[in-house]
Design an enzyme around this catalytic site. Sequence first.
Site, PDB file in Angstrom:
ATOM      1  N   TRP A  95       2.715  -2.138   6.713  1.00 15.48           N
ATOM      2  CA  TRP A  95       1.368  -1.572   6.766  1.00 15.48           C
ATOM      3  C   TRP A  95       0.884  -1.241   5.485  1.00 15.48           C
ATOM      4  CZ3 TRP A  95       2.852   2.621   3.864  1.00 15.48           C
ATOM      5  CH2 TRP A  95       4.109   2.936   4.176  1.00 15.48           C
ATOM      6  N   ASN A  96       1.990  -1.472   4.230  1.00 12.46           N
ATOM      7  CA  ASN A  96       1.715  -0.928   3.141  1.00 12.46           C
ATOM      8  C   ASN A  96       0.549  -1.738   2.331  1.00 12.46           C
ATOM      9  OD1 ASN A  96       3.539  -2.729   2.460  1.00 12.46           O
ATOM     10  ND2 ASN A  96       4.298  -2.022   0.790  1.00 12.46           N
TER      11      ASN A  96
ATOM     12  N   ARG B 267      -0.146 -13.936   2.416  1.00 12.19           N
ATOM     13  CA  ARG B 267       1.161 -14.357   1.398  1.00 12.19           C
ATOM     14  C   ARG B 267       1.840 -15.067   2.624  1.00 12.19           C
ATOM     15  NH1 ARG B 267       4.369 -10.329  -2.106  1.00 12.19           N
ATOM     16  NH2 ARG B 267       5.571 -10.071  -0.408  1.00 12.19           N
TER      17      ARG B 267
ATOM     18  N   PRO C 145       1.226  -7.795  12.893  1.00 13.07           N
ATOM     19  CA  PRO C 145       1.026  -6.897  11.973  1.00 13.07           C
ATOM     20  C   PRO C 145       1.776  -5.457  12.446  1.00 13.07           C
ATOM     21  CG  PRO C 145      -0.852  -6.946  13.192  1.00 13.07           C
ATOM     22  CD  PRO C 145      -0.053  -8.124  13.887  1.00 13.07           C
ATOM     23  N   ALA C 146       2.044  -4.675  11.450  1.00  8.90           N
ATOM     24  CA  ALA C 146       2.421  -3.317  11.668  1.00  8.90           C
ATOM     25  C   ALA C 146       1.200  -2.569  12.774  1.00  8.90           C
ATOM     26  CB  ALA C 146       2.505  -2.402  10.512  1.00  8.90           C
TER      27      ALA C 146
ATOM     28  N   GLU D  57      11.506 -10.420   2.983  1.00  6.81           N
ATOM     29  CA  GLU D  57      11.112  -9.730   2.027  1.00  6.81           C
ATOM     30  C   GLU D  57      11.303  -8.198   2.490  1.00  6.81           C
ATOM     31  OE1 GLU D  57      10.131 -10.662  -0.754  1.00  6.81           O
ATOM     32  OE2 GLU D  57       9.681 -12.780  -0.431  1.00  6.81           O
ATOM     33  N   LEU D  58      12.266  -7.503   1.966  1.00  5.04           N
ATOM     34  CA  LEU D  58      12.728  -6.217   2.285  1.00  5.04           C
ATOM     35  C   LEU D  58      12.617  -5.118   1.306  1.00  5.04           C
ATOM     36  CD1 LEU D  58      15.952  -7.601   4.243  1.00  5.04           C
ATOM     37  CD2 LEU D  58      13.525  -7.522   5.234  1.00  5.04           C
TER      38      LEU D  58
ATOM     39  N   ARG E 200       0.389   2.209  -8.602  1.00  4.44           N
ATOM     40  CA  ARG E 200      -0.409   1.430  -7.987  1.00  4.44           C
ATOM     41  C   ARG E 200      -0.046   1.353  -6.309  1.00  4.44           C
ATOM     42  NH1 ARG E 200      -0.253  -4.824  -6.535  1.00  4.44           N
ATOM     43  NH2 ARG E 200       2.180  -4.563  -6.476  1.00  4.44           N
TER      44      ARG E 200
ATOM     45  N   GLU F 202      14.283   4.774  -0.834  1.00  2.02           N
ATOM     46  CA  GLU F 202      12.811   4.291  -1.168  1.00  2.02           C
ATOM     47  C   GLU F 202      11.883   5.363  -1.060  1.00  2.02           C
ATOM     48  OE1 GLU F 202      11.902   0.805   1.165  1.00  2.02           O
ATOM     49  OE2 GLU F 202      10.717  -0.213  -0.598  1.00  2.02           O
TER      50      GLU F 202
HETATM   51  P1  NAD Z   1       9.266  -1.590   8.846  1.00  5.31           P
HETATM   52  O1  NAD Z   1      10.547  -2.516   8.797  1.00  5.31           O
HETATM   53  O2  NAD Z   1       9.538  -0.384   9.651  1.00  5.31           O
HETATM   54  O3  NAD Z   1       8.139  -2.558   9.809  1.00  5.31           O
HETATM   55  C1  NAD Z   1       7.796  -3.846   9.364  1.00  5.31           C
HETATM   56  C2  NAD Z   1       7.207  -4.719  10.518  1.00  5.31           C
HETATM   57  O4  NAD Z   1       8.401  -4.988  11.231  1.00  5.31           O
HETATM   58  C3  NAD Z   1       6.126  -3.783  11.274  1.00  5.31           C
HETATM   59  O5  NAD Z   1       5.120  -4.955  11.859  1.00  5.31           O
HETATM   60  C4  NAD Z   1       6.832  -3.312  12.595  1.00  5.31           C
HETATM   61  O6  NAD Z   1       6.222  -3.043  13.736  1.00  5.31           O
HETATM   62  C5  NAD Z   1       8.009  -4.207  12.539  1.00  5.31           C
HETATM   63  N1  NAD Z   1       9.026  -3.776  13.513  1.00  5.31           N
HETATM   64  C6  NAD Z   1       9.636  -2.429  13.245  1.00  5.31           C
HETATM   65  N2  NAD Z   1      10.838  -2.371  14.151  1.00  5.31           N
HETATM   66  C7  NAD Z   1      10.778  -3.654  14.515  1.00  5.31           C
HETATM   67  C8  NAD Z   1      11.962  -4.381  15.547  1.00  5.31           C
HETATM   68  N3  NAD Z   1      12.957  -3.417  15.938  1.00  5.31           N
HETATM   69  N4  NAD Z   1      11.742  -5.553  16.003  1.00  5.31           N
HETATM   70  C9  NAD Z   1      10.767  -6.277  15.382  1.00  5.31           C
HETATM   71  N5  NAD Z   1       9.937  -5.979  14.414  1.00  5.31           N
HETATM   72  C10 NAD Z   1       9.943  -4.425  14.101  1.00  5.31           C
HETATM   73  O7  NAD Z   1       8.508  -1.545   7.524  1.00  5.31           O
HETATM   74  P2  NAD Z   1       7.338  -0.848   7.332  1.00  5.31           P
HETATM   75  O8  NAD Z   1       7.588   0.754   7.327  1.00  5.31           O
HETATM   76  O9  NAD Z   1       6.098  -1.191   7.931  1.00  5.31           O
HETATM   77  O10 NAD Z   1       6.945  -1.153   5.566  1.00  5.31           O
HETATM   78  C11 NAD Z   1       7.934  -0.380   4.630  1.00  5.31           C
HETATM   79  C12 NAD Z   1       8.965  -1.283   4.280  1.00  5.31           C
HETATM   80  O11 NAD Z   1       8.447  -2.711   3.793  1.00  5.31           O
HETATM   81  C13 NAD Z   1       9.299  -0.873   3.185  1.00  5.31           C
HETATM   82  O12 NAD Z   1      10.832  -1.024   3.078  1.00  5.31           O
HETATM   83  C14 NAD Z   1       9.090  -1.879   1.876  1.00  5.31           C
HETATM   84  O13 NAD Z   1       9.763  -1.901   0.664  1.00  5.31           O
HETATM   85  C15 NAD Z   1       9.206  -2.965   2.624  1.00  5.31           C
HETATM   86  N6  NAD Z   1       8.183  -3.958   2.054  1.00  5.31           N
HETATM   87  C16 NAD Z   1       8.856  -5.093   1.309  1.00  5.31           C
HETATM   88  C17 NAD Z   1       7.907  -6.155   0.773  1.00  5.31           C
HETATM   89  C18 NAD Z   1       8.736  -7.148  -0.116  1.00  5.31           C
HETATM   90  O14 NAD Z   1       7.995  -8.317  -0.272  1.00  5.31           O
HETATM   91  N7  NAD Z   1       9.902  -7.251  -0.163  1.00  5.31           N
HETATM   92  C19 NAD Z   1       6.566  -5.931   0.697  1.00  5.31           C
HETATM   93  C20 NAD Z   1       6.081  -4.868   1.368  1.00  5.31           C
HETATM   94  C21 NAD Z   1       7.054  -3.771   2.154  1.00  5.31           C
END
Ligand code: NAD
Length: 475
Positions: free
Chosen positions: A150-151, A159, A175-176, A250-251, A278, A380
């Site tokens: 979602w961020n 991308r 998507p989220a 991408e974590l 940012r 984080e």
């Molecule tokens: P999240 O891991 O909770 O969710 C990401 C996506 O995965 C969402 O679409 C969510 O609905 C889905 N998801 C969640 N649980 C799932 C499951 N069990 N099975 C399948 N899909 C599932 O992350 P978030 O809270 O949405 O975003 C924040 C995180 O994303 C932070 O850790 C951030 O660092 C990371 N992030 C990384 C990058 C990168 O390029 N490395 C970029 C942006 C955000």
Amino acid sequence: MNLRTDLFIGGRWRPGTDGGRLDVVDPSDLSTITRFAVATERDCMDAVDAAAAAASSWAATAPRERGELLRAAYEILTAETEEFAELIVRENGKSWPDAVGEAHYAKEFFRWFAEEAVRVPGDHRLSPSGDKRIVVERQPIGVSLLITPWNFPAAMATRKLAPALAAGCTTVLKPAAETPLTAAYVVEVLRRAGVPDGVVNLVTPTPPGPAVRRMIDRPEVRKLSFTGSTEVGRELLRACADGVVSASMELGGNAPLVVLPGADLEPAVEGAVLAKMRNGGAACTAANRFYVHASVHDEFVARMDAALSAFTTGPGLDRAHTLGALVSPAERDKVAALVDAAIADGATLVRGGRARSDGAFYDATLLTGVVHGSAITTAEIFGPVTAVVRYEDVDEAVRMANDTVHGLMAYVFGEEREAMAVARRLEAGMVAVNRGVASDPAAPFGGVKQSGLGREGGAEGILEFLEEKYIALTA
Ligand code: NAD
């Protein structure tokens, strides 16, 4: 703006088969913007079917034509930047300048990969024995499942979509749950640009786990491209193991920012503010831990305090605010708990530390005397909190900077040769030297250690969606 609130499957917008809907909330006042369709497992299977049915004709479409469709999507986003940014603000909560920044960053992936679509490399060589010619071609990997956080609801989608489409892959985008509207808008833009039915599909299973697992288990799905937390990424990697599905990850990040002795503090603070603030700190690349040398510490803190005092917190649609809301009250409370724990661990609150209850707001915050290894340096933060650790010895700073399972981004400020030497020692996929932002569609974005696998953007991004095929010919 005419909001899209349904699933997109096989070129058609439609509700979920059981009629379920989920609230999309504006984090700046916690009101419900609209209700978005929830995808059932059946809908997700339909999306995979649609992507599979379109796969061979899309793969056979001329690269130039694929590139021109992406270019057309770029032009639409350019013409509609205002609406695009407004949508991002409404469901994500970020400030207006951050949303406009994301809108530009997001559309650039369409332009960049429109150009990369026609530059896929191959190879032709003679074998050392001289008995054959070795021809190496690259082919689309197949149906690709794209999962985004979602961020950056727009940029994380473009991308992935842009290189996948450029490579000739058909896609299912998930998507989220917090930010489906921006993703739906991007998908609609691709439809308007002329991308054929079935090439892009959008589903929102909620909760996502079981339906995503079933999609990964479908033999047609050959690629998972995931951006999100390390925790979920690890789980999805396990799911990919069964069908040996190619995974790009991408974590999470935990970026250190190192200020060296003798650093010029004017650019250092300017860069540090960008690296931290940012997107309100809700970036995987956000500086999370500031290691500042004792010789410049007090002046750095004073300048940072002054710079942060300029941020005004409030709803992004009021364009004057420079710090928006976090995505949800839960995220705001997580940030507040980390700050409280840091203070309990002995840190000093120099500025901020205030959560607001009228929306998911948290003020720009500055902490000093932070202890390396305390929760605020290992978690984080994902919020507007600058946590400063004072150090005496550069080797010790490098050791602390590398003391994490993550390795996405790092920042160094100092005299260029010294800063470059430190940059080479930092365990990160990306290092910004004397600057606060590194992201660029033309550069390979990605992490080492538990921050990920693979790269997005640059010349590398399209390769994640292609597979080499070796054809042996008689010499
Ligand atoms: P999240 O891991 O909770 O969710 C990401 C996506 O995965 C969402 O679409 C969510 O609905 C889905 N998801 C969640 N649980 C799932 C499951 N069990 N099975 C399948 N899909 C599932 O992350 P978030 O809270 O949405 O975003 C924040 C995180 O994303 C932070 O850790 C951030 O660092 C990371 N992030 C990384 C990058 C990168 O390029 N490395 C970029 C942006 C955000």
